[in-house]
Design a protein around this motif. Sequence first.
Motif, PDB file in Angstrom:
ATOM      1  N   SER A 292       0.683   9.684   3.217  1.00  0.00           N
ATOM      2  CA  SER A 292       0.904  10.803   2.298  1.00  0.00           C
ATOM      3  C   SER A 292       0.285  10.510   0.933  1.00  0.00           C
ATOM      4  CB  SER A 292       2.396  11.099   2.155  1.00  0.00           C
ATOM      5  OG  SER A 292       3.094   9.987   1.635  1.00  0.00           O
ATOM      6  N   MET A 293       0.311   9.233   0.537  1.00  0.00           N
ATOM      7  CA  MET A 293      -0.312   8.857  -0.731  1.00  0.00           C
ATOM      8  C   MET A 293      -1.830   9.010  -0.655  1.00  0.00           C
ATOM      9  SD  MET A 293       0.417   5.339  -2.887  1.00  0.00           S
ATOM     10  CE  MET A 293       1.235   4.777  -1.442  1.00  0.00           C
ATOM     11  N   ARG A 294      -2.392   8.589   0.480  1.00  0.00           N
ATOM     12  CA  ARG A 294      -3.849   8.698   0.652  1.00  0.00           C
ATOM     13  C   ARG A 294      -4.284  10.157   0.646  1.00  0.00           C
ATOM     14  NH1 ARG A 294      -7.480  10.120   4.102  1.00  0.00           N
ATOM     15  NH2 ARG A 294      -5.887  10.841   5.562  1.00  0.00           N
ATOM     16  N   ARG A 295      -3.547  11.002   1.365  1.00  0.00           N
ATOM     17  CA  ARG A 295      -3.910  12.417   1.439  1.00  0.00           C
ATOM     18  C   ARG A 295      -3.807  13.074   0.065  1.00  0.00           C
ATOM     19  NH1 ARG A 295      -0.448  15.497   4.704  1.00  0.00           N
ATOM     20  NH2 ARG A 295      -2.077  17.091   4.769  1.00  0.00           N
TER      21      ARG A 295
ATOM     22  N   SER B 179       0.812  -1.211   0.000  1.00  0.00           N
ATOM     23  CA  SER B 179       0.000   0.000   0.000  1.00  0.00           C
ATOM     24  C   SER B 179       0.846   1.263   0.000  1.00  0.00           C
ATOM     25  CB  SER B 179      -0.924   0.007   1.219  1.00  0.00           C
ATOM     26  OG  SER B 179      -0.160   0.043   2.418  1.00  0.00           O
ATOM     27  N   ASP B 180       2.100   1.151   0.448  1.00  0.00           N
ATOM     28  CA  ASP B 180       2.932   2.351   0.499  1.00  0.00           C
ATOM     29  C   ASP B 180       4.102   2.295  -0.474  1.00  0.00           C
ATOM     30  OD1 ASP B 180       4.372   0.401   1.727  1.00  0.00           O
ATOM     31  OD2 ASP B 180       4.958   1.596   3.473  1.00  0.00           O
TER      32      ASP B 180
ATOM     33  N   SER C 116       5.578   3.387  -3.594  1.00  0.00           N
ATOM     34  CA  SER C 116       5.315   4.500  -4.510  1.00  0.00           C
ATOM     35  C   SER C 116       6.631   5.148  -4.887  1.00  0.00           C
ATOM     36  CB  SER C 116       4.398   5.523  -3.825  1.00  0.00           C
ATOM     37  OG  SER C 116       4.340   6.734  -4.554  1.00  0.00           O
ATOM     38  N   LEU C 117       6.682   5.652  -6.121  1.00  0.00           N
ATOM     39  CA  LEU C 117       7.862   6.380  -6.569  1.00  0.00           C
ATOM     40  C   LEU C 117       7.844   7.821  -6.097  1.00  0.00           C
ATOM     41  CD1 LEU C 117       8.095   5.095 -10.265  1.00  0.00           C
ATOM     42  CD2 LEU C 117       9.278   4.211  -8.254  1.00  0.00           C
ATOM     43  N   LEU C 118       6.680   8.292  -5.618  1.00  0.00           N
ATOM     44  CA  LEU C 118       6.518   9.721  -5.320  1.00  0.00           C
ATOM     45  C   LEU C 118       6.126  10.033  -3.889  1.00  0.00           C
ATOM     46  CD1 LEU C 118       4.595  10.818  -8.551  1.00  0.00           C
ATOM     47  CD2 LEU C 118       7.045  10.978  -8.101  1.00  0.00           C
ATOM     48  N   TYR C 119       5.639   9.039  -3.145  1.00  0.00           N
ATOM     49  CA  TYR C 119       5.164   9.308  -1.789  1.00  0.00           C
ATOM     50  C   TYR C 119       5.852   8.379  -0.797  1.00  0.00           C
ATOM     51  CZ  TYR C 119       1.657  11.902  -4.345  1.00  0.00           C
ATOM     52  OH  TYR C 119       1.045  12.792  -5.195  1.00  0.00           O
ATOM     53  N   PRO C 120       6.330   8.927   0.333  1.00  0.00           N
ATOM     54  CA  PRO C 120       7.131   8.124   1.253  1.00  0.00           C
ATOM     55  C   PRO C 120       6.345   7.099   2.057  1.00  0.00           C
ATOM     56  CG  PRO C 120       6.844  10.363   2.095  1.00  0.00           C
ATOM     57  CD  PRO C 120       6.288  10.352   0.711  1.00  0.00           C
ATOM     58  N   ASP C 121       5.035   7.266   2.181  1.00  0.00           N
ATOM     59  CA  ASP C 121       4.249   6.314   2.963  1.00  0.00           C
ATOM     60  C   ASP C 121       2.798   6.324   2.483  1.00  0.00           C
ATOM     61  OD1 ASP C 121       2.929   8.576   4.294  1.00  0.00           O
ATOM     62  OD2 ASP C 121       4.813   8.786   5.401  1.00  0.00           O
ATOM     63  N   GLY C 122       2.051   5.358   3.011  1.00  0.00           N
ATOM     64  CA  GLY C 122       0.660   5.223   2.599  1.00  0.00           C
ATOM     65  C   GLY C 122      -0.195   6.409   2.970  1.00  0.00           C
TER      66      GLY C 122
END
Length: 542
Positions: free
Chosen positions: A29-32, A18-19, A21-27
């Motif tokens: 920050s990706m969710r937000r 779930s976390d 990602s090439l652009l977001y450090p954790d799930g």
Amino acid sequence: MRILRREEVSMAEMIDVSDISLLYPDGESMRRAGLGENGARLSDVTAEQLELYYLIDLKSSDIGSFFTCDVETIRYRQKTFADMAENPELSRFLLKMLPLLNDITELRRMGEGNGDSTESYLYSITEVELYTSLMEHLKNGLLPIADTLKSPAFRRFADRIRHLTESEYYKELNEKLNELTKRVREIKSITVGVNLDSQLRPEHAGVLSINNEYFKSGEILDKILRLDFKNDDMTCIASLVPFRRNQSENQQMALSFAFNSAINEVFKTSIRSWRKVVQMYVLENTDFLIRMMPEIEFVVKASELMARLREQGCTLCCPEIRPMAEKSFTARNLQNPVVALKIGGETVPNDFSFDEDGMIFVITGPNRGGKSVTTCAVGLAFVMAQLGLYVCAESAVISPCDCIYTHFPTGSEDTIDKGRLGEECARLNSIFETLTEYGLVLLDESLSSTGSYEASYIAGEVLQGFSMARCRCIFSTHLHDLAASVDRINGECVPRGGVKIDNMVAAISEGERSFKVRRARPDGKSYARDIAEKYGLSFERI
């Protein structure tokens, strides 16, 4: 061969994706970011006016969706792009992933609503084939260079692929897939058996066998007359029906449905028994890759942009990202990347900084002397930094802004009801409705639709508003009266908590535009001829 049940998959293979990602450090920050809660806004209008789409042309997403003001996210991305710059093969490798991911997405769409049909079985087999092809592509392209990668994004990505492709489940899946693929892909015909009653009427019918060769149409009349029935299971002695000739669409569908139903029964034990288990596994381990498709396109296109800029001789630096509350911005030898790519050569760099002596700048100077180019260069530096990219400067220190507002001349003003000046004022007012002290406002030749006196008055009011809002702002203008009123505005606003306004001038050297912009007071006279020419008031043009 027995395929592992879902609950038998080892925990090592069930790494949380779930976390990844090439652009977001954790799930989180990706969710937000997905919910638009990351606190940053970059509108389509701003992106167009800064010509971002000229720099990065995305097909599957909006570039504004990647704009962030989260410092940790930006730093995370910087490491991702550093790996991309040091390993050019990553771009080529990632780009080749996209067709496979598109095929999986399209296959899922086509397979929706097919239930337990033959088509759905074939779709499920094809999806697993695409999945294993994708995994092999990742294994062969990413894992050989995994030890040289430094960014958390690519290291976690490589770890996930290594766990998947080295697992026993994956190996068994490949073996089972090869068996099923061989069986399914080699099907060329089926043998149908029909029981007749005493009146030779069909009583029962079913599939007797599935064959890996086509049946042969025999010399029917000769065989019957000579009763010459050779013992050849693949020779047809009579057509069952004139298949697809002189049949209505409903008849064809009915016959196809009957055959498909029979084939489905044959495949029940060999496919249906493992289909749900395998599909669940494939879904879990391709969903995160499909989710990453916009990210992959973005990092590839952005890396290509930085490579093009280097080829044009632009100096790129990884900006130091400071907390947003500091409102820092210092760039040495800043260049405008759009201009650099359009002219295909070197551009004149300029130093620029926001500081306690100037959070708002009024830039004056000759027409086509570098005012607009510098204004946009600052905006693009913020955008590129907050996307995680390098910026076109020798060095840069940047605190992110929460939103970039542009007020540039447009070709589609709503002037019917408001008039041109009214339209400009309405757009300016809309900026104040959402502006915070962490915003960046870029104005280029605003209020040029009215006379100098009226424009200077309105612009002075606007500058006071921006000063009290404590935002960062650049006002590129021909209004020298406005530049001359900076001290007065500061005297009114700074004691009440406003930020300071300062002047910048696009310089002329020996009568020629130098395209250098420096902090200085304008004299208000040296550009009179240039302004006259701008409005067609030189003697020659009159």
